[in-house]
Design a protein around this motif. Structure first.
Motif, mmCIF file in Angstrom:
data_model
loop_
_atom_site.group_PDB
_atom_site.id
_atom_site.type_symbol
_atom_site.label_atom_id
_atom_site.label_comp_id
_atom_site.label_asym_id
_atom_site.label_seq_id
_atom_site.Cartn_x
_atom_site.Cartn_y
_atom_site.Cartn_z
ATOM 1 N N UNK A 171 -0.565 9.008 -4.206
ATOM 2 C CA UNK A 171 -1.315 10.325 -3.488
ATOM 3 C C UNK A 171 -0.511 11.406 -3.496
ATOM 4 N N UNK A 172 0.883 11.168 -2.964
ATOM 5 C CA UNK A 172 1.800 12.240 -2.505
ATOM 6 C C UNK A 172 2.035 12.860 -3.941
ATOM 7 N N UNK A 192 0.276 13.175 -6.322
ATOM 8 C CA UNK A 192 -1.188 13.850 -6.766
ATOM 9 C C UNK A 192 -1.071 15.003 -6.020
ATOM 10 N N UNK A 193 -0.575 15.092 -4.830
ATOM 11 C CA UNK A 193 -0.671 16.245 -3.857
ATOM 12 C C UNK A 193 0.173 17.332 -4.449
ATOM 13 N N UNK A 196 0.802 -1.292 -0.010
ATOM 14 C CA UNK A 196 -0.083 0.107 -0.222
ATOM 15 C C UNK A 196 0.753 1.369 -0.049
ATOM 16 N N UNK A 197 2.125 1.010 0.261
ATOM 17 C CA UNK A 197 3.075 2.202 0.266
ATOM 18 C C UNK A 197 2.973 2.965 -1.177
ATOM 19 N N UNK A 198 2.860 1.961 -2.204
ATOM 20 C CA UNK A 198 2.503 2.680 -3.737
ATOM 21 C C UNK A 198 1.577 3.493 -3.699
ATOM 22 N N UNK A 199 0.260 3.085 -3.211
ATOM 23 C CA UNK A 199 -0.555 4.152 -3.148
ATOM 24 C C UNK A 199 -0.408 5.276 -2.338
ATOM 25 N N UNK A 200 0.182 5.424 -1.517
ATOM 26 C CA UNK A 200 0.733 6.538 -0.591
ATOM 27 C C UNK A 200 1.403 7.373 -1.653
ATOM 28 N N UNK A 239 -6.334 13.140 -0.717
ATOM 29 C CA UNK A 239 -6.716 12.993 0.594
ATOM 30 C C UNK A 239 -7.315 11.653 0.592
ATOM 31 N N UNK A 266 -4.295 4.498 1.594
ATOM 32 C CA UNK A 266 -2.697 4.012 1.706
ATOM 33 C C UNK A 266 -2.119 3.910 2.796
ATOM 34 N N UNK A 267 -2.146 5.049 3.383
ATOM 35 C CA UNK A 267 -1.457 5.180 4.965
ATOM 36 C C UNK A 267 -2.134 4.239 5.952
ATOM 37 N N UNK A 280 -7.040 9.021 -1.431
ATOM 38 C CA UNK A 280 -6.003 7.905 -2.016
ATOM 39 C C UNK A 280 -4.863 7.767 -0.681
ATOM 40 N N UNK A 281 -4.554 8.952 -0.146
ATOM 41 C CA UNK A 281 -3.514 9.082 0.999
ATOM 42 C C UNK A 281 -4.167 8.334 2.428
#
Lengths: 352, 321
Positions: free
Chosen positions: A325-326, A328-329, A318-322, B105, B111-112, B107-108
């Motif tokens: 997401x970052x 995109x941020x 799931x780190x990949x999703x993080x 938000x 994921x987290x 997604x994050x």
């Protein structure tokens, strides 16, 4: 002009770097080795034929989903409804493949299924477009609502009309399949299929519509400044609806790629595929251009395939999703990057 | 089964499933009224649900017993507010596209939280189940009232009453206090509010932080009353449903509560429908899509016009006209 374009492309590049660095920091804190993790991803995705093939399988719908979002963005619309349009396109293509006589030749079968997906996805995009044009309803909300309607409705239709063992539809006939023995052998048994050609054609089609037709010029003009376009005599509402139809059509084709290529059937989905949301990221990262969307899709698909490599190192995937997401941020907050750059520039100028 | 018996099952279950939606939708009202679109409600609920599960388990572990879920709710609200500041910084200070930031938000959060669940619970994709969920009660005296008593005052969780009371509190704060007036003014016309000496950025930060707290609370309530554990799919769409409730309720706390209750009703009908004779004939897909279709119809003006706060979604840049 040239330097301006270059600095525009800097924002996504810096965002990706920042995202990867942030991911590396999280890995360090949690006691993993980021260099090894990224190295493994690279090696797996680009040097192992099977995983290269699987990466392409992820790239295919992602390009089309990214094109869908990017096309809408160009016309000044935010299509957050790719998920729903994709599901409708997926079902339309699989249903067409199952309903048409299986003996039809591929040259008729495959285009027919893709056209069904274009119409299905297009209609699902057309509705929010119409609501926006006619009732001034914000498309972000309606497309989110349409996503859930699509999720439940496609599930209900599969249950009622196309149900097969294992919560899914039956397999489509071979005549509708985009898979080939050649690609299968080439990539050591991956699911890679000819949909990559469809996706690349899609990218060319978007470029052509937007930049080589007068309708495309109108769509961009409406996106850029609807009031000025109205004064110039363009039918803003009609263009808005058309943009949404085309955007939905791209998303529908993305769904067809899952049905005709990746799976050869459609599942009853408990949740969304995530491809539509990734499409938003890809479009932003690719600055809403065809070529940028392709590059963005390659990056995201590589990261997502690389999840498996991370898992073998014991890192929760799931780190990949993080990381995604970052990224995109950072792309969204590009003001922070521009601001820093301008600051640095000013300082440099002052020193002279 | 008589109608009364059916309602006695459906209504308490509707209120139970509406509660997290009410809380989260109230959060959405705060954020949007201050001028910040919050697609990130889903992510805030995910964070809240995660915290709710993990901290209830933690507090149970250190022997706090039945108080555990309550304390976990408090932590979830605080962490939810803290997490929402990411959205605030991006969309208020750095003028990010608020919808994109909200998507990030979501997604994050997913994921987290799933990453942390795997780290905390030895690779398992979900937390263990909590031992103490928040109890359902019969309200003394009131539940003896014929008809209304068994329907609305029996077998209802404490949290549901809190959510309903909060809706009135939020309504009061927004429409009857000077803080509420200021919050609404920066959402309608930030330039005018700025001229009057209201700190637009600060009000918007507050609006987003309150939405984070309530969204976190909503997610945690979902865990301690309904789900009783947390995994990647625990919150799937509840945040978007809360967003829909807020819009269907026309950005009004009481309207949002009404809409959430109605959505909860539709949801519990679709679950319980199987066992009710006259509902059996209706495919449950109609009940499942009803909230979304109604929201679209509401927006299109068929169920009374719903207009967003005027400056919602627009970053405020001082001095720009």
């Amino acid at each position: 002009m040239n330097t301006k374009r270059l600095s525009g492309a800097m924002v996504p590049v810096i965002s990706v770097l920042l995202g990867l660095i942030a991911g590396a920091i999280i890995m360090l804190i949690s006691g993993y080795n980021p260099l090894q993790a990224y190295g493994d991803i690279f090696q797996m995705v680009f040097l192992t034929p099977y995983y290269s093939g699987e990466t392409v399988v992820t790239i295919i719908p992602l390009i089309l989903s990214g094109l869908s979002v990017a096309f809408a963005f160009r016309a000044g619309l935010f299509n957050i409804g790719v998920e729903g349009q994709l599901l409708v396109g997926w079902l339309a293509s699989v249903a067409t493949a199952l309903l048409l006589p299986a003996g039809l030749p591929k040259v008729i079968m495959i285009p027919a299924c893709i056209i069904a997906a274009i119409i299905g996805g297009g209609i699902w995009g057309f509705i929010p477009g119409l609501l926006k044009a006619r009732f001034k309803v914000h498309e972000v909300i309606t497309t989110i609502m349409m996503n859930y309607i699509a999720l439940h409705t496609t599930n209900a239709i599969i249950r009622k009309y196309f149900y097969a063992e294992g919560e899914r539809t039956p397999n489509i006939p071979d005549s509708a399949s985009l898979s080939s023995q050649f690609l299968y052998n080439l990539t050591a048994g991956s699911r890679m299929h000819w949909g990559i050609i469809v996706a690349l054609i899609g990218a060319v089609v978007m470029w052509f519509i937007l930049w080589r037709t007068s309708k495309g010029y109108e769509l961009r003009a409406v996106g850029f400044n609807p009031d000025a376009s109205l004064y110039a005599g363009m039918n803003v509402n009609r263009n808005m609806v058309l943009s949404f139809f085309i955007s939905g059509a791209f998303a529908g084709v993305a769904g067809a790629m899952l049905g005709l290529g990746t799976y050869h059937y459609m599942t009853i989905n408990q949740d969304f595929t995530g491809i539509g949301f990734d499409g938003i990221a890809v479009a932003l990262l690719g600055l809403n251009s065809s070529f940028g969307v392709i590059l963005g899709s390659i990056l995201f698909a590589a990261l997502e395939t690389g999840e498996i490599g991370m898992q073998s190192l014991g890192i929760p995937n799931d780190l990949v999703q993080v990381i995604i997401a970052l990224i995109i941020f950072f792309v969204a907050s590009n003001y922070i990057i521009r601001w820093t750059r301008d600051r640095l520039k000013k300082k440099g100028g002052g020193a002279k | 089964m008589t109608i009364m018996e059916i309602l006695e099952i459906v209504i308490p279950s509707a209120i139970l499933s509406a509660t997290p939606l009410i809380l989260t939708a109230l959060g959405g009202v705060f954020s949007e009224r201050s001028g910040v679109v919050n697609i990130g409600l889903e992510g805030l609920m995910i964070i809240g649900a995660f915290i709710g599960a993990v901290f209830t388990i933690l507090f149970e572990h250190i022997g706090l017993g039945a108080a555990s879920p309550w304390l976990a709710l408090l932590v979830a609200a605080i962490i939810g507010a803290a997490f929402s500041l990411l959205h605030a910084v991006a969309s208020i200070t750095f003028r990010a596209d608020q919808v994109v930031s909200g998507v990030a938000i979501n997604f994050l959060a997913l994921g987290i939280t799933v990453f942390l669940v795997k780290k905390l619970f030895a690779g398992s994709g979900q937390t263990p189940y909590i031992d103490h969920r928040i109890n359902k009660i019969d309200v003394p005296l009131l539940h003896d009232i014929p008809i209304i008593g068994p329907l609305f005052f029996s077998n209802i969780a404490y949290t549901s009453y809190i959510a309903i009371i909060l809706a009135f509190v939020v309504w009061y704060v927004l429409f009857k206090t000077s803080f509420g007036l200021r919050l609404r003014s920066v959402g309608e016309h930030p330039a005018a509010a700025d001229t009057l000496g209201i700190n637009v950025s600060r009000m918007r930060y507050l609006g987003v932080a309150l939405s984070g707290a309530l969204g976190g609370l909503g997610g945690a309530v979902y865990v301690v009353t309904i789900a009783t554990n947390f995994g990647a799919t625990t919150i799937s769409g509840e945040g978007y449903l809360a967003l829909a409730a807020m819009i269907f309720g026309k950005w009004n706390p009481l309207g949002a509560m009404g809409a959430a209750l109605f959505f909860g009703f539709a949801q519990s009908l679709s679950i319980i429908g199987e066992s009710i004779p006259f509902l059996k004939s209706i495919p449950d897909v109609y009940l499942l899509i009803a909230p979304y279709v109604l929201t679209i119809l509401a927006l299109a003006g068929f169920v009374g016009r719903a207009d967003a706060p005027k400056a919602s979604g627009v970053p405020y840049i001082k001095g720009q006209r």
